[in-house]
Design a protein around this motif. Structure first.
Motif, PDB file in Angstrom:
ATOM      1  N   LEU A   1       0.828  -1.207   0.000  1.00  0.00           N
ATOM      2  CA  LEU A   1       0.000   0.000   0.000  1.00  0.00           C
ATOM      3  C   LEU A   1       0.865   1.260   0.000  1.00  0.00           C
ATOM      4  N   ASN A   2       1.919   1.257   0.815  1.00  0.00           N
ATOM      5  CA  ASN A   2       2.794   2.429   0.883  1.00  0.00           C
ATOM      6  C   ASN A   2       3.591   2.635  -0.398  1.00  0.00           C
ATOM      7  N   ASP A   3       3.957   1.548  -1.056  1.00  0.00           N
ATOM      8  CA  ASP A   3       4.638   1.687  -2.348  1.00  0.00           C
ATOM      9  C   ASP A   3       3.748   2.417  -3.347  1.00  0.00           C
ATOM     10  N   VAL A   4       2.475   2.063  -3.360  1.00  0.00           N
ATOM     11  CA  VAL A   4       1.529   2.709  -4.279  1.00  0.00           C
ATOM     12  C   VAL A   4       1.385   4.193  -3.951  1.00  0.00           C
ATOM     13  N   ILE A   5       1.263   4.520  -2.665  1.00  0.00           N
ATOM     14  CA  ILE A   5       1.065   5.918  -2.268  1.00  0.00           C
ATOM     15  C   ILE A   5       2.315   6.744  -2.553  1.00  0.00           C
ATOM     16  N   MET A   6       3.484   6.200  -2.283  1.00  0.00           N
ATOM     17  CA  MET A   6       4.711   6.955  -2.546  1.00  0.00           C
ATOM     18  C   MET A   6       4.889   7.216  -4.050  1.00  0.00           C
TER      19      MET A   6
ATOM     20  N   GLY B   1       2.051  28.487   2.143  1.00  0.00           N
ATOM     21  CA  GLY B   1       3.446  28.160   2.395  1.00  0.00           C
ATOM     22  C   GLY B   1       3.680  26.855   3.121  1.00  0.00           C
ATOM     23  N   ARG B   2       2.614  26.201   3.575  1.00  0.00           N
ATOM     24  CA  ARG B   2       2.774  24.912   4.266  1.00  0.00           C
ATOM     25  C   ARG B   2       2.447  23.788   3.286  1.00  0.00           C
ATOM     26  N   ARG B   3       3.302  22.783   3.230  1.00  0.00           N
ATOM     27  CA  ARG B   3       3.086  21.654   2.324  1.00  0.00           C
ATOM     28  C   ARG B   3       2.656  20.421   3.113  1.00  0.00           C
ATOM     29  N   LEU B   4       1.690  19.728   2.568  1.00  0.00           N
ATOM     30  CA  LEU B   4       1.255  18.465   3.154  1.00  0.00           C
ATOM     31  C   LEU B   4       2.368  17.428   3.012  1.00  0.00           C
ATOM     32  N   LYS B   5       2.685  16.761   4.105  1.00  0.00           N
ATOM     33  CA  LYS B   5       3.649  15.661   4.071  1.00  0.00           C
ATOM     34  C   LYS B   5       2.940  14.368   4.438  1.00  0.00           C
ATOM     35  N   ILE B   6       3.098  13.364   3.580  1.00  0.00           N
ATOM     36  CA  ILE B   6       2.519  12.041   3.847  1.00  0.00           C
ATOM     37  C   ILE B   6       3.632  11.123   4.321  1.00  0.00           C
ATOM     38  N   TYR B   7       3.471  10.593   5.521  1.00  0.00           N
ATOM     39  CA  TYR B   7       4.494   9.715   6.081  1.00  0.00           C
ATOM     40  C   TYR B   7       4.235   8.248   5.724  1.00  0.00           C
ATOM     41  N   TYR B   8       3.055   7.774   6.003  1.00  0.00           N
ATOM     42  CA  TYR B   8       2.705   6.409   5.590  1.00  0.00           C
ATOM     43  C   TYR B   8       1.204   6.211   5.725  1.00  0.00           C
ATOM     44  N   ILE B   9       0.741   5.090   5.181  1.00  0.00           N
ATOM     45  CA  ILE B   9      -0.682   4.755   5.187  1.00  0.00           C
ATOM     46  C   ILE B   9      -0.836   3.312   5.630  1.00  0.00           C
ATOM     47  N   THR B  10      -1.921   3.035   6.332  1.00  0.00           N
ATOM     48  CA  THR B  10      -2.185   1.662   6.753  1.00  0.00           C
ATOM     49  C   THR B  10      -3.685   1.413   6.734  1.00  0.00           C
ATOM     50  N   GLN B  11      -4.066   0.193   6.421  1.00  0.00           N
ATOM     51  CA  GLN B  11      -5.482  -0.169   6.425  1.00  0.00           C
ATOM     52  C   GLN B  11      -5.859  -0.635   7.825  1.00  0.00           C
ATOM     53  N   VAL B  12      -6.900  -0.049   8.386  1.00  0.00           N
ATOM     54  CA  VAL B  12      -7.268  -0.342   9.771  1.00  0.00           C
ATOM     55  C   VAL B  12      -8.512  -1.217   9.885  1.00  0.00           C
ATOM     56  N   SER B  13      -9.307  -1.301   8.814  1.00  0.00           N
ATOM     57  CA  SER B  13     -10.497  -2.148   8.894  1.00  0.00           C
ATOM     58  C   SER B  13     -11.032  -2.445   7.498  1.00  0.00           C
ATOM     59  N   VAL B  14     -11.998  -3.356   7.459  1.00  0.00           N
ATOM     60  CA  VAL B  14     -12.678  -3.716   6.213  1.00  0.00           C
ATOM     61  C   VAL B  14     -14.187  -3.529   6.405  1.00  0.00           C
ATOM     62  N   LYS B  15     -14.913  -3.700   5.316  1.00  0.00           N
ATOM     63  CA  LYS B  15     -16.382  -3.601   5.323  1.00  0.00           C
ATOM     64  C   LYS B  15     -16.872  -2.278   5.884  1.00  0.00           C
ATOM     65  N   PRO B  16     -16.550  -1.137   5.302  1.00  0.00           N
ATOM     66  CA  PRO B  16     -15.780  -0.940   4.075  1.00  0.00           C
ATOM     67  C   PRO B  16     -14.284  -0.822   4.350  1.00  0.00           C
ATOM     68  N   PRO B  17     -13.426  -0.973   3.331  1.00  0.00           N
ATOM     69  CA  PRO B  17     -11.989  -0.779   3.511  1.00  0.00           C
ATOM     70  C   PRO B  17     -11.713   0.650   4.007  1.00  0.00           C
ATOM     71  N   THR B  18     -11.023   0.727   5.135  1.00  0.00           N
ATOM     72  CA  THR B  18     -10.765   2.024   5.775  1.00  0.00           C
ATOM     73  C   THR B  18      -9.271   2.182   6.002  1.00  0.00           C
ATOM     74  N   PHE B  19      -8.745   3.326   5.583  1.00  0.00           N
ATOM     75  CA  PHE B  19      -7.313   3.574   5.640  1.00  0.00           C
ATOM     76  C   PHE B  19      -7.030   4.816   6.481  1.00  0.00           C
ATOM     77  N   VAL B  20      -5.987   4.723   7.291  1.00  0.00           N
ATOM     78  CA  VAL B  20      -5.514   5.894   8.035  1.00  0.00           C
ATOM     79  C   VAL B  20      -4.249   6.399   7.349  1.00  0.00           C
ATOM     80  N   LEU B  21      -4.263   7.686   6.984  1.00  0.00           N
ATOM     81  CA  LEU B  21      -3.148   8.325   6.299  1.00  0.00           C
ATOM     82  C   LEU B  21      -2.445   9.242   7.301  1.00  0.00           C
TER      83      LEU B  21
END
Length: 436
Positions: free
Chosen positions: A359-364, A377-397
């Protein structure tokens, strides 16, 4: 399991919509000190003592030019039919009125639990005025103020006491439960019978033939299913036949028990606003969704008809862009063989879990292609993503500052996830969270 249903009932201008909005925590219903101002019956979710429930504000049941007493009777009857618990709202300023007594008579005969609330008791000096309400026959009246939020906790304590006991799980985990929802007379029962190959559900051209949800276990190609057919309109009568909004609550209960929801549209009639409203509940509940266009055999077609109809669906159902569209005919069974495999696919996607490293490879890669946005002047930085649940698929970024994740960039990330892993037919939730 279906959530308990609470109905708010009372004569006009006692504050039903104000109390509804307090309970659901949002200003959903229109509030105005004019009788009958609620133009739409509103449904929402409430929570009290860690217990969720569906709540319905009956103030918006429109039955034409009938007198208020007839409208009150109709609202009370719908509450009797649908609710597990009824909150009857009265007004402490007006005392007990003949309209209150009319509602009380109907509810008393229903044998449903009724919690009596006396609204507009805005200060302690008014509490002596509630004793007259014992005459309505529902035990202790609860003095409340919808405008100030006073006394609602005590009232909800009593409401929760009357909820039905939780049911044990009816089916094994490998059984796919799916429901058919839609306006009355779009062919839901006919589709069930066509799938089952037998007349297990009554079929009629009269809207409202199906009275309750019906479970039909079924096995196809080694996969076990349970089909939940739902009522469009529960019974005949002017109030039921004059408003298709009534189908929504029937659909809600079935949606909550489903893995996959089939939103059924009548190809002959096309798409109307009520179709979108009903489909919206399936989306908000996080269920897998398939849009099923029934009665396709009855449509005059050329080589562009299907594409044009699909384009029209996509334009009306923008929030369901992930949902596949299937054109079928319950009558001729044309294309019906494509339905169950699609349900199985959507169910699998609804329960799909993706490895964190992949999942992180895809996001990077996505961020490298389309850098994160900046704001002042502030840029969003994404550190990593993980899936925390299903039904529905839920991801924490995990990001530096969640407020920098603009909707459009969250949508870009969702699209990249869908391109990489599919997730056809299921909504995806992405929750931004600051890394600590």
């Amino acid at each position: 399991m279906a959530l308990p249903v609470v109905a708010i009932v009372g004569r006009p201008n006692v504050g039903k919509s104000t109390i509804f909005n307090r309970i659901v925590g949002e200003r959903i219903s229109i509030e105005e000190d004019v009788p009958g101002v609620t133009r739409d019956r509103i449904y929402g979710k409430g929570e009290w003592l860690n217990t969720e429930f569906n709540i319905i504000d009956t103030g918006g049941i429109d039955i034409g030019d009938e007198p208020f007493l007839d409208q009150i009777r109709s609202q009370a009857q719908i509450a009797i039919d649908e609710a597990d618990v009824i909150i009857m709202i009265t007004s402490g300023r007006d005392g007990v009125t003949s309209a209150d007594e009319e509602v009380a008579k109907i509810l008393y005969r229903s044998k449903k639990p009724v919690v009596l609330a006396v609204n507009k008791v805005d200060n302690p000096d008014m509490r002596d005025q509630i004793y007259d309400f014992y005459a309505l026959g529902f035990g202790d009246p609860y003095p409340i103020s919808g405008a100030h939020g006073i006394g609602l906790g005590d009232m909800l304590d009593e409401v929760v006491k009357h909820f039905p006991k939780k049911e044990t799980k009816a089916y094994e985990d490998d059984v796919i439960q799916f429901s058919l929802i839609g306006r009355p007379n779009v062919g839901k029962s006919s589709l069930v019978n066509a799938i089952l190959g037998e007349e297990r559900v009554i079929v009629s051209n009269i809207a409202g033939t199906t009275r309750d949800a019906v479970d039909s276990p079924y096995t196809y190609d080694g996969q076990k299913y349970v089909i939940i057919d739902t009522a469009g309109i529960r019974k005949k009568g002017k109030v039921y036949e004059s408003t298709e909004k009534y189908s929504v609550l029937r659909a809600l209960r079935a949606i909550e028990r489903s893995d996959v929801v089939l939103v059924v549209i009548n190809a002959e009639e096309g798409i109307i606003e009520q179709d979108k409203k009903i489909a919206g509940y399936a989306h908000e509940a996080g269920r897998g969704v398939i849009i099923v266009v029934n009665k396709w055999d009855a449509v005059e077609k050329d080589e562009k008809t299907l594409q044009e109809f699909e384009r029209k669906i996509r334009s009306h159902f923008l929030f369901l862009d992930y949902a596949p569209i299937v054109f079928v005919s319950a009558k001729t069974k044309k294309r019906l063989h494509t339905l169950l495999p699609m349900i199985q696919t959507v169910s699998e996607n609804h329960a799909l879990r993706v490895q964190t490293n992949v999942l992180n490879d895809v996001i990077m890669d996505a961020v490298a292609m389309n850098p994160t946005p900046t704001d002042k002047g502030r840029r969003l930085k994404i550190y990593y993503i993980t899936q925390v649940s299903v039904k529905p698929p839920t991801f924490v970024l995990f990001v530096n500052e969640p407020e920098l994740l603009h909707f459009s960039y969250a949508r870009f990330i969702e699209n990249r996830i869908r391109e990489a892993f599919g997730f056809v037919g299921t909504p995806i939730k992405i929750i931004p969270r600051a890394r600590k």
